[in-house]
Scaffold this active site. Structure first.
Site, mmCIF file in Angstrom:
data_model
loop_
_atom_site.group_PDB
_atom_site.id
_atom_site.type_symbol
_atom_site.label_atom_id
_atom_site.label_comp_id
_atom_site.label_asym_id
_atom_site.label_seq_id
_atom_site.Cartn_x
_atom_site.Cartn_y
_atom_site.Cartn_z
ATOM 1 N N TYR A 143 1.010 -1.348 0.198
ATOM 2 C CA TYR A 143 -0.061 -0.061 -0.155
ATOM 3 C C TYR A 143 0.792 1.043 0.078
ATOM 4 C CZ TYR A 143 -4.622 -1.891 0.367
ATOM 5 O OH TYR A 143 -5.845 -2.459 0.419
ATOM 6 N N LYS A 194 2.898 -15.202 2.381
ATOM 7 C CA LYS A 194 3.344 -16.125 1.247
ATOM 8 C C LYS A 194 4.893 -16.376 1.308
ATOM 9 C CE LYS A 194 1.342 -17.352 -2.000
ATOM 10 N NZ LYS A 194 1.004 -18.769 -2.604
ATOM 11 N N ASP A 227 -3.084 -18.010 0.897
ATOM 12 C CA ASP A 227 -4.052 -18.633 0.041
ATOM 13 C C ASP A 227 -4.871 -19.814 0.756
ATOM 14 O OD1 ASP A 227 -1.697 -20.000 -0.080
ATOM 15 O OD2 ASP A 227 -1.820 -20.670 -2.165
ATOM 16 N N ASP A 251 -6.627 -6.919 3.933
ATOM 17 C CA ASP A 251 -7.479 -6.349 3.156
ATOM 18 C C ASP A 251 -8.359 -7.354 2.569
ATOM 19 O OD1 ASP A 251 -9.110 -4.068 1.877
ATOM 20 O OD2 ASP A 251 -8.073 -4.893 -0.174
ATOM 21 N N ASP A 255 -12.304 -8.965 4.174
ATOM 22 C CA ASP A 255 -13.554 -9.077 3.578
ATOM 23 C C ASP A 255 -14.353 -10.323 3.303
ATOM 24 O OD1 ASP A 255 -13.552 -6.099 2.950
ATOM 25 O OD2 ASP A 255 -14.067 -6.431 0.703
#
Ligand code: IPM
Ligand code: MG
Length: 370
Positions: A143, A194, A227, A251, A255
């Site tokens: 970001y 990751k 993931d 983020d 959600d």
């Protein structure tokens, strides 16, 4: 703004102002019935600030935010500002507040209310009793990393660049926040990255492990690729207690976790910085949902996420956990009586407006004093 309890209210855009109106009702109730002496200041952010000042966050507003004991934000953005320059877009105001206040730890609880178990797209047994907390790093990563931008190459084609970057200290401080929160919850932290693809992920895993071993051996730590974490969240979400992850994965995962509970209109968040020497904690509270321009101004929005965000402020910024619980209990009772805003409407329930939902919560608060 030295004494008392100072709240900076930034309603923002879309449904922001109408859901914030209901929070004001709650604050007025706390002042009137419990003499808590909250003082509210209000200012513009996002598109509303672009219209008034040509920028989504002015220096004056950032200063007010720094001086307040807590900032309460509605939502920013909308199609009206789709064409403004990238660096002054409404979202930049929100990112500027996060960075400007140093709000590195973003707490996003995903809690499934018993009354709303059937509103989830997952089977009731998968989500009933769900209570997880995502701790998202909020001031670093892709970001804010540089270099960033869009450049034109010699052959005329273009290249877009963003940089994922984390330092030891950025990882350690958000890891500590997650471990501290796990200690007062179920004592488990899952760290998601990751590390199988990204060096920043390898560092993330090493630093979280370091902080754990040195300072929080009593907490159970597990590492998971982001993931897989996304997949496990829909497969068996109740395996999680606290999930700590970086800005971008946070983020996305937040959600996803939010939707497990049935409605984005129910979920609050808190963004916290580092406690200063004088004990002040920089803090911003906002609903997880966006500005919902399609229903703005129609008294349809669900104010509960914003009211629950204020409940988080009572707990984390004002040392009033009992009043936070009183407010949460009032909301649960209103839901139990069958009142629903449109987003959580179900057969057999009574559909109410934003305003009626707020009034009903206040009525339950009144009852709590009887
Ligand atoms: C969020 C939002 C923001 C983000 C946007 C509005 C900039 O999606 O708070 O999750 O990406 O952080
Ligand atoms: Mg988001």
């Amino acid at each position: 703004m030295a004494d008392g309890r100072n709240l900076l209210v930034l309603p923002g855009d879309g449904i922001g102002p109408e859901v914030m109106r209901e929070v004001r009702r709650i604050v007025e109730w706390l002042n009137r019935r419990l003499n808590l002496k909250f003082e509210i200041e209000e200012d513009l952010v996002g598109g509303a600030a672009i219209d008034a000042h040509g920028r989504s966050l002015t220096d004056a507003t950032l200063k007010l935010a720094k001086d307040a004991d807590a900032v309460l934000l509605g939502a920013v953005g909308g199609p009206k500002w789709d064409k403004v320059a990238f660096d002054i877009r409404p979202e930049a105001g929100l990112l500027g507040l996060r960075k400007g206040l140093g709000l590195f730890a973003n707490l996003r609880p995903a809690l499934c209310f018993e009354a709303l178990v059937d509103a989830s797209s997952l089977k009731p047994e998968i989500v009933r009793g769900l209570d997880i907390l995502i701790v998202r790093e909020l001031t670093g990563g892709v970001y804010f990393g540089t270099p960033r931008g869009i450049e034109t190459l010699p052959d005329g084609s273009r290249r877009g660049i963003n940089t994922q970057v984390y330092t030891t200290e950025e990882i350690r401080r958000v890891a500590r926040a997650a471990f501290e929160l796990a200690r007062v919850r179920k004592g488990r932290v899952t760290s998601a990255e990751k590390a199988n693809v990204m060096e920043s992920g390898i560092l993330w895993r090493e630093e979280v492990t370091f902080v754990h071993g040195k300072e929080y051996p009593d907490v159970k730590l597990e590492h998971m690729y982001a993931d897989n974490c996304a997949m496990q969240l829909v497969k068996n979400p109740k395996q999680f207690d606290v999930i700590v992850t970086d800005n971008l994965f946070g983020d996305i995962l937040s959600d996803e976790a939010a939707m497990l509970t049935g409605s984005l209109g129910m979920l609050p968040s808190a963004s916290l910085g580092a406690k200063a020497a004088d004990g002040r904690l920089p803090a911003l509270y906002e609903p997880v949902h966006g500005s919902a321009p399609d229903i703005a101004g129609r008294d349809l929005a669900n104010p509960i996420a914003t009211i629950l965000s204020f409940a988080m402020a009572l707990k984390y910024s004002f040392g009033l956990p009992e009043e936070a619980k009183r407010l949460e209990a009032a909301i649960e009772r209103v839901l139990a009586t069958g009142l629903r805003t449109a987003d959580i409407m179900q057969p057999g329930m009574a559909k109410v407006s934003t305003g009626v939902m707020g009034e009903s919560i206040v009525r339950e608060l009144d009852k709590s004093l009887e």
